[in-house]
Motif scaffolding. Structure first.
Motif, PDB file in Angstrom:
ATOM      1  N   VAL A 184      23.287 -18.570  26.849  1.00 36.81           N
ATOM      2  CA  VAL A 184      24.261 -19.649  27.032  1.00 36.81           C
ATOM      3  C   VAL A 184      25.656 -19.076  27.221  1.00 36.81           C
ATOM      4  O   VAL A 184      26.391 -19.448  28.145  1.00 36.81           O
ATOM      5  CB  VAL A 184      24.218 -20.619  25.829  1.00 36.81           C
ATOM      6  N   ALA A 226      29.987 -24.061  27.251  1.00 37.63           N
ATOM      7  CA  ALA A 226      28.607 -24.257  26.815  1.00 37.63           C
ATOM      8  C   ALA A 226      28.470 -23.725  25.396  1.00 37.63           C
ATOM      9  O   ALA A 226      28.914 -22.616  25.102  1.00 37.63           O
ATOM     10  CB  ALA A 226      27.635 -23.545  27.756  1.00 37.63           C
ATOM     11  N   LEU A 233      22.076 -27.800  22.920  1.00 35.58           N
ATOM     12  CA  LEU A 233      23.064 -27.252  23.845  1.00 35.58           C
ATOM     13  C   LEU A 233      24.039 -28.339  24.260  1.00 35.58           C
ATOM     14  O   LEU A 233      23.637 -29.416  24.704  1.00 35.58           O
ATOM     15  CB  LEU A 233      22.360 -26.691  25.085  1.00 35.58           C
ATOM     16  N   ALA A 276      26.864 -28.765  27.036  1.00 37.04           N
ATOM     17  CA  ALA A 276      27.332 -28.095  28.251  1.00 37.04           C
ATOM     18  C   ALA A 276      28.302 -28.994  29.006  1.00 37.04           C
ATOM     19  O   ALA A 276      28.055 -30.190  29.163  1.00 37.04           O
ATOM     20  CB  ALA A 276      26.155 -27.730  29.144  1.00 37.04           C
ATOM     21  N   ILE A 288      19.935 -21.924  32.272  1.00 38.38           N
ATOM     22  CA  ILE A 288      19.678 -21.606  30.869  1.00 38.38           C
ATOM     23  C   ILE A 288      18.224 -21.912  30.516  1.00 38.38           C
ATOM     24  O   ILE A 288      17.550 -21.122  29.828  1.00 38.38           O
ATOM     25  CB  ILE A 288      20.634 -22.403  29.961  1.00 38.38           C
TER      26      ILE A 288
END
Length: 398
Positions: free
Chosen positions: A244, A256, A279, A281, A295
């Motif tokens: 990431v 991110a 995550l 982002a 990713i």
């Protein structure tokens, strides 16, 4: 009461002794206490208070009706968050009403202060849940089935708080009442300290979303299982965290973050059977999903090398938002030409912007830190922001 003194009134509510700062989440004890505080404070101003079917609170100055001028924010926080993110906008809205009442002003249009539920997504994982439900930008069944870390569904928590879970979802009638929406918020960044201005007008919000990566392997004994015999989901999870950062560095202006990782069963001497990570982002334009796809590809490769599986689930996503041009220009004129700022932070105003003319005002944060106990704004700037909000609302309501 000034906005800064109103914030002082609630400074002990929802404190987090473990993380520091505040943990106030949808329908928990801290957020519920703040809701009661808001209702009581709005009542003192003679506002008529109601809660809609999605858990959002509306305090009306006069009779509800179409083409309403609406301001407000939220009262919940991230885990261990600061004192200003959300409550500043609510306290400033109450102060603005009091300022206008003190000068004998009465709005010519319907007027309301709104408090939106679960803006941070700190309990059920989806940000701006109250405004997403209002606008129908999240499926009602999906929202009802969202679960908090203890396994409690949004439907169960809503029912316990007196709402009817069967009625949550798009509220076209209420949405149709909003003529223009203006949200005041603490700045999340340090643009204003460098510009030497106490306030700014928001112009854009960067596209952003949240994804859950669920890695599945084989739980086993940490001492009895040789390294070569393991299918440890923590390994591809860790490689994903590193990927990431690496991929975000190679994408222009990308942000991110993996801020939450949950292994099961979570024992020190146990190889995890599953690991979930989340995550966040954010990339300007249309590149956020593309970054997440890169990713995800690396996560699948890492999982395969360890003999594990990974499933990637999108929990929320919003495109770039450009706030209403006419409202932005008007705010600049009415408030003496403050600077305009973009932000990478999401807001209820950004959700509403797809449906009604919406705008943002930011109040200076000299630390530049947000979503942390170090988040800060000087009392002088807080009260300056409330007066600016009152000026803008007076113009909008005339």
């Amino acid at each position: 009461m000034t906005a800064s003194s109103l914030l002082e009134e609630i400074s002990d509510v929802g404190r987090d002794p473990k993380r520091g700062g505040y943990s106030r989440h949808a329908f928990d004890a801290g957020e519920t206490e703040l809701r009661a505080w808001f209702v009581e404070r709005a009542g003192r101003l003679g506002l008529g208070v109601e809660t809609d079917r999605n858990g959002n609170i509306w305090a009306w100055w006069g009779t509800p009706g179409p083409d309403a001028v609406v301001t407000g924010s939220h009262l919940d926080s991230v885990p261990g968050g600061g004192a200003f993110d959300g409550p500043l906008g609510v306290a400033s809205a109450l102060d603005a009403v009091e300022i206008l009442q003190a000068k004998g002003f009465r709005p010519a249009k319907p007027f309301a202060v709104a408090v939106f539920a679960e803006e941070e997504g700190g309990r059920f994982g989806v940000p701006c849940l109250g405004s997403r439900l209002l606008t129908g930008t999240i499926d009602a069944d999906k929202a009802r089935n969202l679960r908090d870390p203890d396994g409690v569904t949004f439907a169960e928590a809503a029912a316990k708080s007196g709402l009817d879970p069967a009625r949550v979802g798009r509220d076209s009638e209420r949405l149709g009442l909003i003529g223009r929406f203006l949200e005041l918020h603490v700045e999340q960044g340090r643009g204003l300290i460098d510009l030497g201005s106490p306030i700014a007008v928001g112009n854009t919000v960067i596209a952003h979303g949240r994804w859950r990566f669920s890695f599945e392997g084989q739980g086993n004994h940490a001492g009895a299982t040789l390294i070569g015999d393991r299918r440890d989901p923590m390994i591809p999870a860790a490689e994903t965290v590193l990927a990431v950062r690496k991929l975000a560095r190679t994408t222009a202006d990308a942000r991110a973050t993996v801020g939450r990782l949950v292994p099961v069963p979570g024992g020190t001497n146990v190889i995890a059977s599953t690991v979930d990570l989340w995550l966040d982002a954010r990339v300007p334009g249309t590149d956020t999903p593309e970054l997440v796809a890169e990713i995800a590809k690396l996560a699948e490769e890492a999982a395969g090398q360890e003999g594990c599986r990974v499933e990637v689930t999108r929990e929320s996503y919003s495109d770039d938002v450009i706030f209403d041009d006419a409202l932005r220009r008007d705010l600049g004129t009415w408030l003496g030409g403050p600077p305009e700022l973009p932000t990478g932070a999401g807001h209820d105003a950004a959700i509403l912007a797809g449906f009604v003319p919406s705008g943002m005002l930011y109040v200076r944060n000299p630390t530049g830190i947000s979503h942390s106990p170090e988040e800060f704004s000087e009392a002088e700037d807080v009260d300056h922001g409330a007066r600016a909000l009152a000026d803008a609302l007076e113009k909008l309501s005339t």
